[in-house]
Design an enzyme around this catalytic site. Structure first.
Site, PDB file in Angstrom:
ATOM      1  N   HIS B  12       0.886  -1.035   0.100  1.00 12.23           N
ATOM      2  CA  HIS B  12      -0.039  -0.117  -0.156  1.00 12.23           C
ATOM      3  C   HIS B  12       0.784   1.302  -0.005  1.00 12.23           C
ATOM      4  O   HIS B  12       0.409   2.147   0.495  1.00 12.23           O
ATOM      5  CB  HIS B  12      -1.108  -0.041   1.206  1.00 12.23           C
ATOM      6  N   HIS B  61      -1.739   5.541   8.904  1.00 10.34           N
ATOM      7  CA  HIS B  61      -0.372   5.729   9.034  1.00 10.34           C
ATOM      8  C   HIS B  61      -0.431   7.244   9.678  1.00 10.34           C
ATOM      9  O   HIS B  61       0.018   8.210   9.081  1.00 10.34           O
ATOM     10  CB  HIS B  61       0.521   5.993   7.772  1.00 10.34           C
ATOM     11  N   HIS B 195      10.675  -4.145   4.979  1.00  7.71           N
ATOM     12  CA  HIS B 195      11.083  -2.890   4.778  1.00  7.71           C
ATOM     13  C   HIS B 195      11.338  -2.081   6.143  1.00  7.71           C
ATOM     14  O   HIS B 195      10.658  -2.521   7.089  1.00  7.71           O
ATOM     15  CB  HIS B 195      10.257  -1.950   3.594  1.00  7.71           C
ATOM     16  N   GLU B 242       4.093  -5.038   9.659  1.00  8.22           N
ATOM     17  CA  GLU B 242       2.779  -4.898   8.793  1.00  8.22           C
ATOM     18  C   GLU B 242       2.635  -6.032   8.434  1.00  8.22           C
ATOM     19  O   GLU B 242       1.104  -6.318   8.134  1.00  8.22           O
ATOM     20  CB  GLU B 242       3.081  -3.945   7.616  1.00  8.22           C
TER      21      GLU B 242
END
Lengths: 140, 302
Positions: B12, B61, B195, B242
């Protein structure tokens, strides 16, 4: 269906282990508390009128927030490592670099000590290997 | 009766949205990524595949939720949701249209199933929710299905455990199946894969971890769900956590699944990207051809 009770996690060792990861500051409650005002400042930049006011006089705008002198300086310097040391979180701070028209890649790259070009090339070459940067104590 | 027919995973990251917006989705850098999504887009257009409703699991976020409110699991029960202004103005995409009847039904069912949900009747949705929609549906004037946004806290520690997420998926499945209307429901798990966006270790990518994660997600999710947070942090980077959201999707598909499509690419900006279509084995369709696509640096030999 009832869930069988799992073994309880010891919160102290759970949190302590995070300090063993090189070059990484996990956004724990302690950091979240420290960075509360800094992160809320960043959130304020989700409004166009606040972005304009901030960019017109950054120092004055920051004085409206209950943040430490170190946090203020880190924002003025756009020093993202220093902001994270002050309890900032990258998703909150993204409002700041977005206000500057910068990307996540720019911000992430700026924290590595590499140039933007070097960082981008490292990503194209497969990213940073986890070898040797998983654990400080165990060195793997 | 409503049923969960499909689980989809997707990145995303905002850069994907930016690539569409700036018309660079065909360039050398982004072209392979969008090409890898093309079979999913085509598959969704086939008869029977387009969902009526997507339960879209993502993390907010720092957009709808600031430091004042941090719900572990929230569910959007509103009629519609506006794209959030994340500092560069709202993404120029349609409002997300909810399905309040099903959303409230799921919320009630989950609470009765011991998941103490936060119910959102007003909420803006950020790139975590809208970028996967753009990747699957392109740039329509309105989204082709209803969406129930399902934000999960993976920002402030501790996030929910993988086990908790997996069990939550199972409860979502039961909730959907007790909704009387005949609906094709998808559960999408978004974010990931490996990441790290902060600190001197930023830029971490772990192909071996990611490919094993995909394999375990398909074949051994029970075991995968026991992976502790520390292992995600060490192996997949601070934002790789995530991936626990993918376990919510997987939990909603039941014991056995068929992997219809797997796409894996390095790098998409700071991340390794994974996009999958999974279906419960008993009602699964035919796998796509090719079934697995790797691109970018993921093809390089170790």
């Amino acid at each position: 269906m009832t869930e069988t009770k799992k073994e309880r996690i010891d919160i102290h060792s759970y949190l302590a282990a995070f300090d063993d990861i090189p070059g990484t500051r996990v956004f724990t409650a302690q950091r979240a508390r420290k960075g509360y005002h800094l992160n809320q400042f960043a959130m304020s930049l989700m409004k166009e009128e606040n972005r304009k006011r901030f960019l017109a006089d950054e120092s004055a705008y920051l004085d409206e927030w209950d943040i430490t002198p170190a946090a203020k300086q880190a924002v003025l310097d756009r020093n993202y490592n220093a902001m994270i040391d002050e309890g900032g979180n990258v998703y909150f701070l993204s409002k700041l670099f977005s206000t500057d028209g910068k990307s996540f890649q720019f911000a992430a790259g700026s924290m590595t000590g590499m140039t933007q070009e070097e960082y981008a090339q490292m990503m194209i070459d497969g990213g940073r290997s986890p070898e040797g940067v998983r654990s400080i104590k165990e060195g793997y | 009766m409503a049923r969960v027919t499909t689980g989809i995973t997707s990145s995303h990251i905002p850069a994907l949205g930016a690539a569409m917006q700036t018309g660079t989705s065909n360039n050398d850098y982004w072209g392979p990524v969008f090409k890898g999504y093309e079979p999913i887009k085509e598959w969704l257009k086939q008869p029977g595949n387009m969902p009526d409703v997507v339960v879209l699991v993502y993390n907010d976020h720092a957009s709808a939720f600031d430091m004042n409110i941090i719900p572990t699991f929230a569910i959007g029960c509103a009629e519609s949701f506006k794209p959030a202004d994340e500092g560069w103005g709202p993404r120029p995409v349609p409002d997300v249209i909810g399905h309040p009847d099903l959303a409230w039904h799921i919320a009630q069912s989950l609470i009765l199933d011991d998941f103490d949900m936060t119910i959102m009747n007003q909420m803006d949705v950020d790139h975590g929710c809208t970028v996967p929609l753009s990747m699957m549906f392109g740039e329509p004037s309105e989204w082709p299905c209803k969406v129930i946004p399902f934000p999960v806290n993976v920002v402030t520690y501790p996030p929910p455990s993988g086990r908790r997420c997996f069990n939550l998926g199972d409860s979502i499945k039961a909730a959907v199946e007790s909704f009387p209307e005949d609906l094709n429901v998808h559960v999408w798990g978004t974010g990931g894969m490996s990441h790290q966006l902060q600190g001197p270790r930023a830029g971490l990518i772990n192909k071996e971890f990611d490919l094993k994660f995909i394999d375990d997600l398909i074949n051994d999710p029970e075991h995968l769900s026991l992976k502790p947070h520390l292992e995600y942090l060490r192996e997949a980077g601070s934002e790789g956590i995530e991936l626990v959201m993918w376990l919510i999707m997987r939990g909603a598909l039941g014991d056995k699944v068929r992997d219809l499509y797997t796409f894996y690419h390095i790098p998409a900006s700071n991340t390794a990207l994974g996009a999958l279509i999974l279906q419960p084995e008993e009602t699964a369709g035919e796998p796509l051809n090719p079934r697995k696509v790797m691109s970018g640096h993921s093809l390089a030999t170790a």
